[in-house]
Design a protein around this motif. Structure first.
Motif, PDB file in Angstrom:
ATOM      1  N   ARG A 145       0.824  -1.203   0.000  1.00 22.12           N
ATOM      2  CA  ARG A 145       0.000   0.000   0.000  1.00 22.12           C
ATOM      3  C   ARG A 145       0.859   1.253   0.000  1.00 22.12           C
ATOM      4  NH1 ARG A 145      -4.924  -1.526   4.139  1.00 22.12           N
ATOM      5  NH2 ARG A 145      -5.615  -3.352   2.994  1.00 22.12           N
ATOM      6  N   ILE A 146       2.015   1.196   0.648  1.00 21.43           N
ATOM      7  CA  ILE A 146       2.935   2.332   0.614  1.00 21.43           C
ATOM      8  C   ILE A 146       3.382   2.596  -0.821  1.00 21.43           C
ATOM      9  CG2 ILE A 146       5.253   3.087   1.293  1.00 21.43           C
ATOM     10  CD1 ILE A 146       4.737   1.714   3.994  1.00 21.43           C
ATOM     11  N   GLY A 147       3.638   1.528  -1.582  1.00 19.96           N
ATOM     12  CA  GLY A 147       3.979   1.695  -2.996  1.00 19.96           C
ATOM     13  C   GLY A 147       2.853   2.369  -3.767  1.00 19.96           C
ATOM     14  N   ALA A 205       2.917  10.796  -6.783  1.00 16.86           N
ATOM     15  CA  ALA A 205       3.542  11.218  -8.037  1.00 16.86           C
ATOM     16  C   ALA A 205       2.486  11.731  -9.015  1.00 16.86           C
ATOM     17  CB  ALA A 205       4.320  10.057  -8.653  1.00 16.86           C
ATOM     18  N   LEU A 206       1.332  11.082  -9.057  1.00 15.35           N
ATOM     19  CA  LEU A 206       0.252  11.537  -9.923  1.00 15.35           C
ATOM     20  C   LEU A 206      -0.252  12.917  -9.496  1.00 15.35           C
ATOM     21  CD1 LEU A 206      -1.792  10.912 -12.193  1.00 15.35           C
ATOM     22  CD2 LEU A 206      -3.259   9.927 -10.437  1.00 15.35           C
ATOM     23  N   VAL A 207      -0.422  13.113  -8.199  1.00 17.90           N
ATOM     24  CA  VAL A 207      -0.876  14.412  -7.691  1.00 17.90           C
ATOM     25  C   VAL A 207       0.153  15.499  -7.990  1.00 17.90           C
ATOM     26  CG1 VAL A 207      -1.391  15.686  -5.562  1.00 17.90           C
ATOM     27  CG2 VAL A 207      -2.406  13.447  -5.948  1.00 17.90           C
ATOM     28  N   LEU A 208       1.437  15.182  -7.820  1.00 14.16           N
ATOM     29  CA  LEU A 208       2.482  16.154  -8.144  1.00 14.16           C
ATOM     30  C   LEU A 208       2.440  16.546  -9.615  1.00 14.16           C
ATOM     31  CD1 LEU A 208       5.541  14.863  -6.097  1.00 14.16           C
ATOM     32  CD2 LEU A 208       4.338  17.026  -5.800  1.00 14.16           C
ATOM     33  N   CYS A 228       9.541   9.378  -9.256  1.00 11.61           N
ATOM     34  CA  CYS A 228       8.919   9.024  -7.986  1.00 11.61           C
ATOM     35  C   CYS A 228       7.853   7.942  -8.191  1.00 11.61           C
ATOM     36  CB  CYS A 228       8.320  10.270  -7.349  1.00 11.61           C
ATOM     37  SG  CYS A 228       7.582  10.015  -5.739  1.00 11.61           S
ATOM     38  N   GLY A 229       7.071   8.075  -9.256  1.00 14.15           N
ATOM     39  CA  GLY A 229       6.062   7.061  -9.568  1.00 14.15           C
ATOM     40  C   GLY A 229       6.685   5.723  -9.908  1.00 14.15           C
ATOM     41  N   ILE A 230       7.801   5.770 -10.642  1.00 14.64           N
ATOM     42  CA  ILE A 230       8.487   4.516 -10.993  1.00 14.64           C
ATOM     43  C   ILE A 230       9.059   3.857  -9.749  1.00 14.64           C
ATOM     44  CG2 ILE A 230      10.508   3.602 -12.199  1.00 14.64           C
ATOM     45  CD1 ILE A 230       9.902   5.629 -14.436  1.00 14.64           C
ATOM     46  N   VAL A 264       8.831  -0.404  -5.691  1.00 14.15           N
ATOM     47  CA  VAL A 264       8.664  -0.813  -4.287  1.00 14.15           C
ATOM     48  C   VAL A 264       7.506  -1.806  -4.168  1.00 14.15           C
ATOM     49  CG1 VAL A 264       7.903   0.011  -2.013  1.00 14.15           C
ATOM     50  CG2 VAL A 264       9.702   1.210  -3.237  1.00 14.15           C
ATOM     51  N   GLY A 265       6.377  -1.471  -4.767  1.00 14.56           N
ATOM     52  CA  GLY A 265       5.233  -2.377  -4.726  1.00 14.56           C
ATOM     53  C   GLY A 265       5.516  -3.702  -5.402  1.00 14.56           C
ATOM     54  N   MET A 266       6.240  -3.657  -6.520  1.00 11.05           N
ATOM     55  CA  MET A 266       6.562  -4.887  -7.243  1.00 11.05           C
ATOM     56  C   MET A 266       7.499  -5.774  -6.428  1.00 11.05           C
ATOM     57  SD  MET A 266       8.340  -5.337 -10.964  1.00 11.05           S
ATOM     58  CE  MET A 266       9.898  -4.712 -10.380  1.00 11.05           C
ATOM     59  N   MET A 267       8.502  -5.183  -5.802  1.00 12.13           N
ATOM     60  CA  MET A 267       9.447  -5.985  -5.019  1.00 12.13           C
ATOM     61  C   MET A 267       8.771  -6.596  -3.795  1.00 12.13           C
ATOM     62  SD  MET A 267      13.082  -3.977  -5.267  1.00 12.13           S
ATOM     63  CE  MET A 267      12.491  -2.543  -4.397  1.00 12.13           C
ATOM     64  N   VAL A 268       7.913  -5.835  -3.149  1.00 14.62           N
ATOM     65  CA  VAL A 268       7.221  -6.370  -1.972  1.00 14.62           C
ATOM     66  C   VAL A 268       6.258  -7.484  -2.373  1.00 14.62           C
ATOM     67  CG1 VAL A 268       5.616  -5.782  -0.116  1.00 14.62           C
ATOM     68  CG2 VAL A 268       7.509  -4.274  -0.636  1.00 14.62           C
ATOM     69  N   SER A 269       5.539  -7.301  -3.478  1.00 10.19           N
ATOM     70  CA  SER A 269       4.607  -8.351  -3.909  1.00 10.19           C
ATOM     71  C   SER A 269       5.360  -9.602  -4.352  1.00 10.19           C
ATOM     72  CB  SER A 269       3.707  -7.846  -5.028  1.00 10.19           C
ATOM     73  OG  SER A 269       4.460  -7.569  -6.186  1.00 10.19           O
TER      74      SER A 269
END
Length: 99
Positions: free
Chosen positions: A24-26, A33-36, A49-51, A56-61
């Motif tokens: 979820r942090i990812g 990044a989208l808001v920025l 930042c989005g990448i 991060v999300g990919m590595m955790v999953s």
């Protein structure tokens, strides 16, 4: 998918695992990044930042999937050795009582 996880967490009182929280942090990093990009205009650092959030999300999953896979493999190995042991016991009993 993420909205169902939040509903399940808030309505049913289910607490997410630590790896799910890190995923979820990812998602939050990607959302920031989208808001920025929307508020400050498109900039390469926002995309970076989005990448990073996606990585991060990919590595955790990937870690979560490998963790579950390794647990399944350990259970199968235990089952295999228990079956071999029981087969050995079943074959050894007639040998001891052959007389």
């Amino acid at each position: 998918m993420l909205s169902y996880a939040f509903i399940d967490q808030l309505y049913f009182g289910e607490l997410p695992c630590p790896l799910c929280l890190m995923q979820r942090i990812g998602f939050v990093i990607i959302g920031c990044a989208l808001v920025l990009n929307i508020r400050c205009g498109a900039h390469s650092s926002h995309y970076g930042c989005g990448i990073v959030g996606g990585l991060v999300g990919m590595m955790v999953s990937l870690r979560q999937v490998l963790y579950m896979f390794c647990l399944a493999i350990q259970c199968l190995v235990k089952l295999f050795w228990n079956c071999i042991f029981m087969l050995g016991v079943m074959l050894a009993i007639p040998v001891f009582y052959w007389d």
